[in-house]
Design a protein around this motif. Structure first.
Motif, short mmCIF file in Angstrom:
data_model
loop_
_atom_site.label_atom_id
_atom_site.label_comp_id
_atom_site.label_asym_id
_atom_site.label_seq_id
_atom_site.Cartn_x
_atom_site.Cartn_y
_atom_site.Cartn_z
N ALA A 1 0.82 -1.21 0.00
CA ALA A 1 0.00 0.00 0.00
C ALA A 1 0.86 1.26 0.00
CB ALA A 1 -0.94 -0.02 1.20
N ILE A 2 1.96 1.25 0.75
CA ILE A 2 2.85 2.41 0.77
C ILE A 2 3.49 2.61 -0.60
CG2 ILE A 2 5.03 3.26 1.72
CD1 ILE A 2 4.17 2.04 4.41
N TYR A 3 3.90 1.52 -1.24
CA TYR A 3 4.49 1.61 -2.58
C TYR A 3 3.52 2.28 -3.56
CZ TYR A 3 6.05 0.02 -7.17
OH TYR A 3 6.43 -0.03 -8.48
N HIS A 4 2.27 1.86 -3.53
CA HIS A 4 1.29 2.46 -4.44
C HIS A 4 0.96 3.90 -4.04
CE1 HIS A 4 0.29 -0.68 -7.29
NE2 HIS A 4 0.47 -1.55 -6.30
N SER A 5 1.00 4.20 -2.75
CA SER A 5 0.76 5.57 -2.33
C SER A 5 1.87 6.49 -2.81
CB SER A 5 0.66 5.65 -0.80
OG SER A 5 -0.47 4.98 -0.35
N ILE A 6 3.11 6.02 -2.75
CA ILE A 6 4.23 6.83 -3.22
C ILE A 6 4.11 7.08 -4.72
CG2 ILE A 6 6.73 6.78 -3.62
CD1 ILE A 6 6.97 5.37 -0.89
N LYS A 7 3.63 6.08 -5.45
CA LYS A 7 3.43 6.25 -6.89
C LYS A 7 2.22 7.12 -7.22
CE LYS A 7 3.65 2.72 -9.56
NZ LYS A 7 3.49 1.37 -10.14
N GLY A 8 1.37 7.38 -6.24
CA GLY A 8 0.17 8.18 -6.47
C GLY A 8 -0.99 7.37 -6.98
N GLU A 9 -0.95 6.06 -6.80
CA GLU A 9 -2.01 5.17 -7.25
C GLU A 9 -2.78 4.63 -6.06
OE1 GLU A 9 0.09 2.10 -9.25
OE2 GLU A 9 0.67 3.37 -10.93
N TYR A 10 -4.01 4.20 -6.33
CA TYR A 10 -4.80 3.53 -5.31
C TYR A 10 -4.40 2.07 -5.27
CZ TYR A 10 -7.88 7.56 -4.96
OH TYR A 10 -8.39 8.81 -4.74
N SER A 11 -4.02 1.58 -4.10
CA SER A 11 -3.68 0.16 -3.98
C SER A 11 -4.96 -0.66 -4.04
CB SER A 11 -2.92 -0.11 -2.68
OG SER A 11 -3.68 0.29 -1.58
N ASP A 12 -4.85 -1.82 -4.64
CA ASP A 12 -6.03 -2.67 -4.82
C ASP A 12 -5.85 -3.97 -4.05
OD1 ASP A 12 -8.48 -3.50 -5.69
OD2 ASP A 12 -7.82 -4.06 -7.70
N ILE A 13 -6.13 -3.91 -2.75
CA ILE A 13 -6.12 -5.10 -1.90
C ILE A 13 -7.57 -5.58 -1.87
CG2 ILE A 13 -5.61 -5.99 0.40
CD1 ILE A 13 -3.69 -3.57 0.70
N PRO A 14 -7.86 -6.80 -2.36
CA PRO A 14 -9.22 -7.21 -2.66
C PRO A 14 -10.32 -6.79 -1.68
CG PRO A 14 -7.73 -8.94 -3.25
CD PRO A 14 -6.91 -7.86 -2.62
N THR A 15 -10.31 -7.20 -0.47
CA THR A 15 -11.42 -6.88 0.43
C THR A 15 -11.22 -5.53 1.10
OG1 THR A 15 -11.70 -9.23 0.83
CG2 THR A 15 -12.76 -7.74 2.37
N LEU A 16 -10.02 -5.22 1.50
CA LEU A 16 -9.75 -3.97 2.21
C LEU A 16 -10.03 -2.74 1.36
CD1 LEU A 16 -6.44 -4.71 4.14
CD2 LEU A 16 -8.73 -4.53 5.06
N SER A 17 -9.63 -2.77 0.11
CA SER A 17 -9.83 -1.61 -0.76
C SER A 17 -11.31 -1.35 -1.02
CB SER A 17 -9.10 -1.80 -2.08
OG SER A 17 -7.72 -1.89 -1.86
#
Length: 169
Positions: A144-160
């Motif tokens: 999630a941090i990696y995707h946040s740094i890239k400016g993208e929404y992380s897609d974790i199946p249930t949590l997202s």
């Protein structure tokens, strides 16, 4: 997931900060790994310090309320429920809080199984479950941090899905 607002560098930074909560709360499950591989202590030392000095600090000892509870409630009411905060930051904050809820449920189940069994869990099973929780929390938060740094929404199946639902209310 895509929304219309681009994430500025400041929003990216702010969206990474809430993941310190599940990383710090999950570090207690890594005790067995830290004993086996002491070199792992170095990258996780800030999270160990944060857990011991902030999250586990008893602010209202009579009720058993720690800094973790007040931090959780503050993030929920002041960030997730505030429509003035950008959606990207609210989404990542809610996702981190959901990871924290999952850790809390795992802790309750862990304690329940220990109380039900007369001799507690064998140490191998206990260590395996704790290591799985620690590694899973670290990988999810890192993703999630990696995707946040890239400016993208992380897609974790249930949590997202749950986080986006909570942010839309």
């Amino acid at each position: 997931m895509t929304w219309q607002q681009p994430a500025t560098p400041l929003h990216r930074f702010y969206s990474c900060l809430p993941y310190l909560l599940p990383l710090s709360a999950g570090v207690i499950y890594g005790a067995v790994l830290f004993q086996q591989f002491p070199i792992l202590l170095f990258p996780f030392f800030p999270f160990i310090w944060l857990y011991g000095n902030v999250l586990a600090f008893p602010l209202v000892p009579v009720l058993g309320l720690t800094g973790e509870f007040f931090l959780f409630m503050g993030l929920f009411f002041l960030v997730v429920r505030d429509a003035r905060v950008p959606h990207f930051v609210r989404f990542n904050t809610m996702q981190a809080l959901l990871m924290q809820i999952a850790l809390f449920i795992a802790q309750l189940l862990f304690q329940l199984v220990e109380q039900i069994s007369s001799d507690a869990l064998p140490s191998v099973i206990n260590a395996t479950i704790a290591n799985t929780i620690f590694i899973g929390t670290t990988l999810l938060a890192g993703y999630a941090i990696y995707h946040s740094i890239k400016g993208e929404y992380s897609d974790i199946p249930t949590l997202s899905q749950a986080a986006s639902f909570q942010c839309e209310l």
